[in-house]
Scaffold this motif. Structure first.
Motif, PDB file in Angstrom:
ATOM      1  N   ARG A   1      38.896  30.947  32.815  1.00  0.00           N
ATOM      2  CA  ARG A   1      38.698  31.813  31.714  1.00  0.00           C
ATOM      3  C   ARG A   1      37.952  31.390  30.628  1.00  0.00           C
ATOM      4  NH1 ARG A   1      42.294  31.702  27.216  1.00  0.00           N
ATOM      5  NH2 ARG A   1      43.837  30.075  27.521  1.00  0.00           N
ATOM      6  N   SER A   2      37.416  31.982  29.529  1.00  0.00           N
ATOM      7  CA  SER A   2      36.929  31.444  28.386  1.00  0.00           C
ATOM      8  C   SER A   2      37.512  32.519  27.428  1.00  0.00           C
ATOM      9  CB  SER A   2      35.488  31.689  28.158  1.00  0.00           C
ATOM     10  OG  SER A   2      34.898  33.160  28.437  1.00  0.00           O
ATOM     11  N   THR A   3      36.896  32.479  26.264  1.00  0.00           N
ATOM     12  CA  THR A   3      37.382  33.342  25.024  1.00  0.00           C
ATOM     13  C   THR A   3      37.345  34.914  25.454  1.00  0.00           C
ATOM     14  OG1 THR A   3      37.167  31.605  23.491  1.00  0.00           O
ATOM     15  CG2 THR A   3      37.642  33.736  22.558  1.00  0.00           C
ATOM     16  N   THR A   4      36.201  35.158  26.250  1.00  0.00           N
ATOM     17  CA  THR A   4      36.178  36.495  26.081  1.00  0.00           C
ATOM     18  C   THR A   4      35.950  36.720  27.773  1.00  0.00           C
ATOM     19  OG1 THR A   4      33.690  36.141  25.963  1.00  0.00           O
ATOM     20  CG2 THR A   4      35.055  36.608  24.142  1.00  0.00           C
ATOM     21  N   MET A   5      35.760  35.912  28.699  1.00  0.00           N
ATOM     22  CA  MET A   5      35.581  36.327  30.154  1.00  0.00           C
ATOM     23  C   MET A   5      36.804  35.902  31.110  1.00  0.00           C
ATOM     24  SD  MET A   5      32.631  37.974  29.688  1.00  0.00           S
ATOM     25  CE  MET A   5      31.916  37.940  31.267  1.00  0.00           C
ATOM     26  N   ALA A   6      36.929  36.212  32.113  1.00  0.00           N
ATOM     27  CA  ALA A   6      37.904  35.700  33.166  1.00  0.00           C
ATOM     28  C   ALA A   6      37.164  35.921  34.785  1.00  0.00           C
ATOM     29  CB  ALA A   6      39.128  36.661  33.008  1.00  0.00           C
ATOM     30  N   PHE A   7      37.135  34.657  35.180  1.00  0.00           N
ATOM     31  CA  PHE A   7      36.665  34.864  36.683  1.00  0.00           C
ATOM     32  C   PHE A   7      37.603  34.492  37.712  1.00  0.00           C
ATOM     33  CE2 PHE A   7      33.906  32.775  33.375  1.00  0.00           C
ATOM     34  CZ  PHE A   7      32.779  33.496  33.648  1.00  0.00           C
ATOM     35  N   CYS A   8      37.775  35.397  38.420  1.00  0.00           N
ATOM     36  CA  CYS A   8      38.871  35.664  39.493  1.00  0.00           C
ATOM     37  C   CYS A   8      38.507  35.704  40.781  1.00  0.00           C
ATOM     38  CB  CYS A   8      39.869  36.891  38.900  1.00  0.00           C
ATOM     39  SG  CYS A   8      40.363  36.864  37.393  1.00  0.00           S
ATOM     40  N   GLU A   9      39.268  35.684  41.927  1.00  0.00           N
ATOM     41  CA  GLU A   9      39.315  35.788  43.190  1.00  0.00           C
ATOM     42  C   GLU A   9      40.610  36.669  43.852  1.00  0.00           C
ATOM     43  OE1 GLU A   9      38.915  32.423  45.794  1.00  0.00           O
ATOM     44  OE2 GLU A   9      41.150  31.859  45.076  1.00  0.00           O
ATOM     45  N   GLY A  10      40.358  37.275  44.785  1.00  0.00           N
ATOM     46  CA  GLY A  10      41.394  37.938  45.458  1.00  0.00           C
ATOM     47  C   GLY A  10      41.186  38.204  46.905  1.00  0.00           C
TER      48      GLY A  10
ATOM     49  N   MET B   1      43.237  41.304  40.672  1.00  0.00           N
ATOM     50  CA  MET B   1      42.389  40.312  39.898  1.00  0.00           C
ATOM     51  C   MET B   1      42.608  40.548  38.599  1.00  0.00           C
ATOM     52  SD  MET B   1      39.080  39.091  42.149  1.00  0.00           S
ATOM     53  CE  MET B   1      38.551  40.874  42.362  1.00  0.00           C
ATOM     54  N   ALA B   2      42.480  41.830  37.987  1.00  0.00           N
ATOM     55  CA  ALA B   2      42.417  42.170  36.665  1.00  0.00           C
ATOM     56  C   ALA B   2      44.008  41.719  36.086  1.00  0.00           C
ATOM     57  CB  ALA B   2      42.348  43.760  36.420  1.00  0.00           C
ATOM     58  N   HIS B   3      44.865  42.139  36.686  1.00  0.00           N
ATOM     59  CA  HIS B   3      46.286  41.484  36.471  1.00  0.00           C
ATOM     60  C   HIS B   3      46.755  40.168  36.254  1.00  0.00           C
ATOM     61  CE1 HIS B   3      47.061  45.855  36.596  1.00  0.00           C
ATOM     62  NE2 HIS B   3      48.427  45.690  36.058  1.00  0.00           N
ATOM     63  N   ALA B   4      45.746  39.345  37.386  1.00  0.00           N
ATOM     64  CA  ALA B   4      45.898  37.897  37.140  1.00  0.00           C
ATOM     65  C   ALA B   4      45.165  37.286  35.892  1.00  0.00           C
ATOM     66  CB  ALA B   4      45.262  37.363  38.358  1.00  0.00           C
ATOM     67  N   ALA B   5      44.089  38.249  35.539  1.00  0.00           N
ATOM     68  CA  ALA B   5      43.312  37.595  34.211  1.00  0.00           C
ATOM     69  C   ALA B   5      44.398  37.995  32.912  1.00  0.00           C
ATOM     70  CB  ALA B   5      42.124  38.629  34.205  1.00  0.00           C
ATOM     71  N   ARG B   6      45.039  39.228  33.066  1.00  0.00           N
ATOM     72  CA  ARG B   6      45.886  39.523  31.779  1.00  0.00           C
ATOM     73  C   ARG B   6      47.112  38.612  31.989  1.00  0.00           C
ATOM     74  NH1 ARG B   6      47.460  44.985  30.301  1.00  0.00           N
ATOM     75  NH2 ARG B   6      47.208  43.924  27.992  1.00  0.00           N
TER      76      ARG B   6
END
Length: 152
Positions: A104-113, A60-65
């Motif tokens: 996502r917003s400027t500072t946050m990412a919402f993910c699922e895995g 999920m972190a890599h998806a956000a990045r």
């Protein structure tokens, strides 16, 4: 025959120690794989929950990045703010963790895995919130760049 794994964009010693492999990353998605060995197992001889949670977290972190792949240094790093995980069935053999950026917003990412077993069945599922950061607020820590073995 599957493609060889990609190189992780940053050096994460724990991920390397677990033998996780990055197989795809881009457009808000990422896929990791691991072929379970004895060191990944619990007393039932199936994947330890900590291994599954780590796979989900990293996917999920890599998806956000992944949305910042073209930015210098791949843009900001991410830190996990919260994560909820559900375990459906034992993990055995080769496991695939699929991460997806939902919003996502400027500072946050919402993910699922999701983690899938060799048979394609769902092993575990998670949702998580990540914060985009350029550096940690304590002691001036910055994201550690990728280092190849022997170049340290």
């Amino acid at each position: 025959m599957s493609k060889p794994p990609l190189q992780f964009p940053v050096y994460i010693p724990f991920v390397e120690q677990l033998g996780l492999e990055l197989h795809s990353m881009g457009d808000g998605r990422a896929e990791l794989r691991v072929d379970l060995s004895e060191g990944h197992l619990n007393s039932w001889e199936v994947a330890h929950g900590g291994v599954l949670m780590t796979m989900l977290d990293v996917a999920m972190a890599h998806a956000a990045r992944s949305i910042h792949m073209k930015a210098e240094g791949m843009g900001p790093g991410v830190v996990t703010v919260e994560m909820k995980t559900s375990f459906m069935r034992p993990g055995e053999g080769e496991l695939r963790a699929l991460g997806k950026l939902l919003h996502r917003s400027t500072t946050m990412a919402f993910c699922e895995g999701s983690i899938l077993g060799e048979d394609g069945q769902l092993v575990a599922h998670a949702t998580a919130t990540f914060k985009y950061l350029r550096a940690l607020p304590t002691q001036g820590r910055a994201l550690k760049a990728l280092q190849r073995r022997g170049s340290e």
